[in-house]
Design a protein around this motif. Structure first.
Motif, short mmCIF file in Angstrom:
data_model
loop_
_atom_site.label_atom_id
_atom_site.label_comp_id
_atom_site.label_asym_id
_atom_site.label_seq_id
_atom_site.Cartn_x
_atom_site.Cartn_y
_atom_site.Cartn_z
N GLY A 1 0.81 -1.22 0.00
CA GLY A 1 0.00 0.00 0.00
C GLY A 1 0.84 1.26 0.00
O GLY A 1 0.55 2.22 -0.70
N ASP A 2 1.93 1.27 0.79
CA ASP A 2 2.85 2.42 0.78
C ASP A 2 3.95 2.12 -0.24
O ASP A 2 4.99 1.56 0.10
N ALA A 3 3.69 2.50 -1.50
CA ALA A 3 4.63 2.14 -2.57
C ALA A 3 5.97 2.83 -2.38
O ALA A 3 7.01 2.28 -2.73
N ALA A 4 5.98 4.05 -1.85
CA ALA A 4 7.25 4.76 -1.65
C ALA A 4 8.14 4.00 -0.67
O ALA A 4 9.34 3.82 -0.90
N GLU A 5 7.53 3.53 0.45
CA GLU A 5 8.32 2.75 1.42
C GLU A 5 8.75 1.42 0.82
O GLU A 5 9.88 0.95 1.04
N GLY A 6 7.84 0.77 0.04
CA GLY A 6 8.21 -0.49 -0.60
C GLY A 6 9.36 -0.33 -1.58
O GLY A 6 10.25 -1.18 -1.66
N TRP A 7 9.35 0.80 -2.35
CA TRP A 7 10.46 1.05 -3.29
C TRP A 7 11.76 1.28 -2.54
O TRP A 7 12.83 0.82 -2.93
N ARG A 8 11.68 2.00 -1.39
CA ARG A 8 12.90 2.22 -0.61
C ARG A 8 13.45 0.90 -0.06
O ARG A 8 14.67 0.63 -0.11
N LEU A 9 12.57 0.04 0.44
CA LEU A 9 13.03 -1.25 0.96
C LEU A 9 13.60 -2.13 -0.14
O LEU A 9 14.57 -2.87 0.07
N LEU A 10 12.99 -2.08 -1.35
CA LEU A 10 13.51 -2.87 -2.47
C LEU A 10 14.92 -2.40 -2.85
O LEU A 10 15.81 -3.22 -3.08
N ARG A 11 15.13 -1.07 -2.89
CA ARG A 11 16.47 -0.56 -3.21
C ARG A 11 17.47 -0.95 -2.14
O ARG A 11 18.61 -1.32 -2.43
N GLN A 12 17.04 -0.92 -0.88
CA GLN A 12 17.95 -1.31 0.20
C GLN A 12 18.29 -2.79 0.13
O GLN A 12 19.44 -3.18 0.34
N ALA A 13 17.29 -3.64 -0.20
CA ALA A 13 17.55 -5.08 -0.27
C ALA A 13 18.40 -5.44 -1.49
O ALA A 13 19.24 -6.34 -1.42
N ALA A 14 18.17 -4.76 -2.64
CA ALA A 14 18.93 -5.09 -3.86
C ALA A 14 20.38 -4.67 -3.75
O ALA A 14 21.24 -5.22 -4.43
N GLY A 15 20.70 -3.66 -2.94
CA GLY A 15 22.09 -3.28 -2.71
C GLY A 15 22.67 -2.43 -3.81
O GLY A 15 21.98 -1.73 -4.55
N SER A 16 24.02 -2.52 -3.94
CA SER A 16 24.75 -1.61 -4.82
C SER A 16 24.47 -1.87 -6.29
O SER A 16 24.58 -0.96 -7.11
N ARG A 17 24.08 -3.12 -6.66
CA ARG A 17 23.82 -3.38 -8.09
C ARG A 17 22.70 -2.51 -8.62
O ARG A 17 22.82 -1.89 -9.67
N LEU A 18 21.60 -2.43 -7.88
CA LEU A 18 20.47 -1.62 -8.34
C LEU A 18 20.81 -0.14 -8.31
O LEU A 18 20.49 0.60 -9.23
N GLU A 19 21.50 0.33 -7.23
CA GLU A 19 21.83 1.75 -7.14
C GLU A 19 22.79 2.16 -8.25
O GLU A 19 22.63 3.22 -8.86
N THR A 20 23.80 1.30 -8.54
CA THR A 20 24.75 1.62 -9.62
C THR A 20 24.02 1.70 -10.96
O THR A 20 24.25 2.62 -11.76
N TRP A 21 23.11 0.75 -11.21
CA TRP A 21 22.39 0.79 -12.50
C TRP A 21 21.51 2.04 -12.60
O TRP A 21 21.44 2.66 -13.66
N LEU A 22 20.82 2.41 -11.51
CA LEU A 22 19.96 3.60 -11.56
C LEU A 22 20.77 4.84 -11.91
O LEU A 22 20.35 5.66 -12.75
#
Length: 814
Positions: A41-62
């Protein structure tokens, strides 16, 4: 995928895949329903948790994808994300200024091997995995939990008898278990155990000790051997039953003939030729609970000698569940004595066939109950059955309408399909539920015969009310999208993929081309962008058709005496089987934006150059101040004057370089550095050095890079000072020679080198030749000293990259 045009939230809500609108810092601003279902329901919090769980790979790609898209380059592919529910997510980033659009495509992942918990849950036998040393229970299944009064956590929590079965006694494993080797078989233990339900079981345990990485794990499998002990008892009971009742218990199978019972074997063993008396005193334990009433009726008939026919089920230890049909026929013998004849048949095949028919009917009803189509069966007496979808569709239960005509579910209309005679064609009509809700359905009715000769009607109904609502919403969305495209300040055109001709455009595109919308339809890109840019636009469109991502280009468009810059995005629209392929182009006028960016860049460059000049000027003044202080110290301290004089020369040389850099941009001209160092040495030594140059126009072509200017200036200062020092007051000559390959500085002074002098043997130091060898680049600077008659000749050869061509000149050698 969809293009980078501005999309209203209502339009994104129609997209089936998750779509997030991200801010400039890539945090979630808005999410469509699919994204909220994916992230919570809180998509913003879910997106933040997904970025935190995915780690540096997702942040580097973004970060890399954002930079590539802003630079007009192809973004890198996103790393595949494996989610906690086993799904995989593939991400795509799109630009929607000032925000971003993130599109996620979800797909099921390969389930791989089942986990250990699934194997434990699948096994019907009690299984256990425990720490063989500490006794902690690591894994166990539900069958094992059934042996315990409460869920155990440690072997010490188990009953003493169960601990002994598992090789555990008073908090330590049994010696026989710990002494088990890898090549040994499992350790077997047996004991009679009373489970929490009060049932006595004869359990056999198979124990195995597994050692790995210093750990010892206990693997245990428990097997209930009670049925093996009860089988022989059942044999005896069946034989005693037949002998006591004085009846023949025999089973006839068409495929195997008569089967008879033996006291020491199966009661239904093949090869029997005559029945044996074994229906006396039947043990009720082998009779199925559902058949006990019939079995009691049979017992009463046997005692009274009444004629009866009973069918019942028994659970045989070897043959499993069997159905028996026993007929009891009383009679009189010739002597007048009463007798009873009992014939028992094995009717398992017949019972199984009947049960199969019942199961099939129940299965068909279950399947019909699970489909999304509403199914109603109507017999001569009215409605007989409705599946779950029909009950949900009409808002009622079967009991509410059972026995009533089908018309009770339809509006009062004599021409309604439920009131008229059913036909074979599909009909579409409006229905009214028991809750008053009216809706549209599409369906048909099929007549089928019944076993009693009558006919029944089966209606199949599909609720299309939602489909009609969806179609209406789709039409509204398309109309809204058309209004948005027409009123958008961006030039939007839609092109046919093969010919690239315009099939749709908005007013902004017509303004860009300077022609009416109607005149542009069917036209080519050259008619939109002009003949000069037409070929380039066509090539870019072909590239976009072959690509799966957005292609970004900028075009220079003449507008009277000025030139406008248009930023265009090209996207290949995927098509279905019946839809032609299309190309979407969205262009925006970014002339003012590019001009502002260029102005900011020029202002930044000018400010940087001003700061650099100021820094160089201050460094020069400070170095000259340091040199003055050293000269004052040398005047007061004559004993260190020679050393300080040499240091003053070095500081002056560095100051000369920084002084030349004031007001200069780029590399320093070598001739200016040469003249400055020669003049500085002459002033410091109070002597004249004869200089000469050779190379003409090349003098202003060779420059010193900023990183090499100070080391080479210091080296030249040391070499000139060394030449003056060893010339005994004689004239020193210095020549600067420039040629296309590099630069040579040659210094000649009267003198003689020491006997056996080798330049390579001179160690690096802080003065003289040692300092020169330490400062000069090893690969692009060559220093030599040789004796030429009564003179010593020192040559310093500089080649690129120690020297570079002047970028301000147009030398043919650059």
């Amino acid at each position: 995928m969809f293009g980078p045009a501005h999309h209203p939230p209502a339009l994104l809500d129609l997209v089936g895949d998750p779509v997030l609108t991200l801010r400039a810092d890539l945090t979630a601003l808005r999410a469509n329903p699919a994204a909220r279902e994916w992230l919570g329901g809180d998509a913003a919090e879910g997106w933040r948790l997904l970025r935190q769980a995915a780690g540096s790979r997702l942040e580097t790609w973004l970060r890399e994808a954002a930079r590539a898209i802003d630079a007009g380059l192809m973004p890198p592919l996103a790393p595949p994300l494996k989610l906690a529910d086993g799904q995989r997510a593939t991400l795509h980033l799109l630009r929607e200024r000032p925000n971003w659009l993130l599109h996620a495509r979800l797909s099921a992942a390969d389930p791989g091997e089942p986990p250990l918990a699934e194997w434990l849950a699948l096994s019907p036998l009690p299984l256990l995995l425990a720490d063989a040393v500490g006794g902690a229970l690591l894994r166990h299944n539900a069958a094992f939990d059934a042996l315990c009064a409460s869920p155990p956590r440690h072997l010490n929590d188990l009953p003493d008898l169960l601990q002994a079965l598992l090789g555990w006694h008073r908090g330590v494993p049994l010696p026989a278990l710990m002494a088990q080797r890898a090549q040994d078989g499992p350790l077997l233990t047996e004991a009679e155990f009373v489970d929490p339900q009060g049932r006595q079981r004869w359990l056999q345990a198979r124990l195995r000790l597994w050692r790995h990485d210093g750990r010892a794990l206990l693997l245990a499998t428990l097997e209930d051997q009670s049925t093996l002990h009860e089988r022989d008892l059942a044999h005896q009971q069946l034989d005693a039953l037949m002998d006591t009742a004085a009846v023949g218990l025999a089973t006839f199978q068409p495929e195997a003939g008569w089967l008879k019972s033996h006291r020491k074997g199966s009661p239904f063993k093949n090869g029997a030729k005559q029945p044996v008396s074994s229906l006396q005193g039947i043990n009720r334990d082998i009779v199925e609970p559902a058949s006990l009433p019939e079995f009691e009726r049979l017992q009463r008939a046997l005692k009274k000698g009444d004629a009866v026919e009973v069918r019942y089920a028994v659970r045989h230890p070897e043959l499993g569940r069997r159905w028996l049909l026993t007929r009891v026929a009383p009679g009189l013998l010739a002597g007048g004595r009463r007798s009873t004849s009992v014939v028992t048949l094995d009717v398992t095949a017949q019972a199984q066939a009947e049960n199969a028919l019942l199961l099939r009917a129940e299965s068909e009803r279950a399947v019909l109950d699970s489909v999304l189509v509403g199914i109603v069966t109507v017999g001569p007496g009215g409605i007989e059955w409705m599946n779950r979808s029909a009950r949900r569709m009409f808002g009622c239960e079967l009991e509410d309408v059972q026995g009533q005509p089908m018309g009770v579910l339809a509006p009062e209309d004599d021409e309604h399909a439920f009131h008229a005679e059913p036909g074979a064609e599909v009909f579409e009509c409006r229905l009214r539920g028991r809750d008053g809700r009216e809706f549209w359905v599409i369906g048909n009715a099929v007549q089928t015969p019944r076993e009693d000769g009558a006919t029944q009607l089966t209606y199949a109904l599909l609720d299309i009310d939602r489909r009609r609502q969806a179609e209406a919403q789709s039409r509204l969305a398309q109309a809204s999208l058309a209004r948005i495209i027409e009123g958008a300040p961006l030039a939007i055109t839609l092109h046919e993929a093969q010919s690239l001709r315009i099939v749709k455009c908005n007013q902004a595109a017509a303004t860009l081309a300077g022609r009416p919308e109607a005149a542009l339809l069917g036209g080519t890109p050259a008619e939109l962008f002009g003949a000069e840019q037409g070929a380039k636009v066509v090539a870019d469109m072909r590239e976009a058709l072959e690509s799966q991502t957005v292609v970004q280009r900028e075009y220079q468009m003449p507008a009277g005496s000025a030139t406008r810059v248009w930023d265009a995005r090209l996207l290949h629209l995927a098509a279905g089987n019946d839809t032609p392929e299309l190309l979407l182009m969205v262009a925006s006028d970014v002339t003012e934006q590019r001009a502002a960016e260029q102005a900011r860049l020029q202002a930044a460059i000018s400010q940087r150059e001003l700061l650099v000049r100021e820094v160089h000027h201050r460094i020069k003044n400070n170095l000259q101040g340091v040199a003055g202080l050293l000269q004052q110290i040398a005047a007061r301290r004559p004993e260190v004057a020679p050393v300080l004089k040499e240091a003053v020369g070095q500081v002056q040389a560095i100051a000369q370089v920084y002084g030349l850099q004031v007001g200069a941009t780029g590399p320093l001209v070598l001739k200016r550095v040469f003249d400055a160092i020669v003049g500085s040495v002459q002033r410091m030594q109070g002597r004249v050095i004869t200089t000469a140059t050779e190379g003409g126009a090349l003098m202003d072509d060779w420059c010193l890079p900023e990183a090499e200017a100070i080391p080479i200036a210091l080296s030249l200062n040391e070499l000139l000072g060394n030449a003056l020092k060893h010339s005994d007051g004689a004239q020193v000559r210095c020549q600067l020679i420039c040629d296309p390959a590099g630069v040579t500085i040659e210094m000649v002074n009267p003198g003689r080198l020491p006997e056996g002098f080798v330049l390579q043997n001179v160690k690096s130091g802080v003065s003289g030749l040692g300092l020169v060898r330490a400062l000069l680049p090893r690969r692009s600077a060559i220093l030599s000293l040789e004796q030429a008659g009564d003179d010593v000749v020192c040559r310093l050869e500089l080649i690129p990259p120690s020297v570079v061509h002047n970028p301000a000149t147009k030398s043919s050698f650059s």
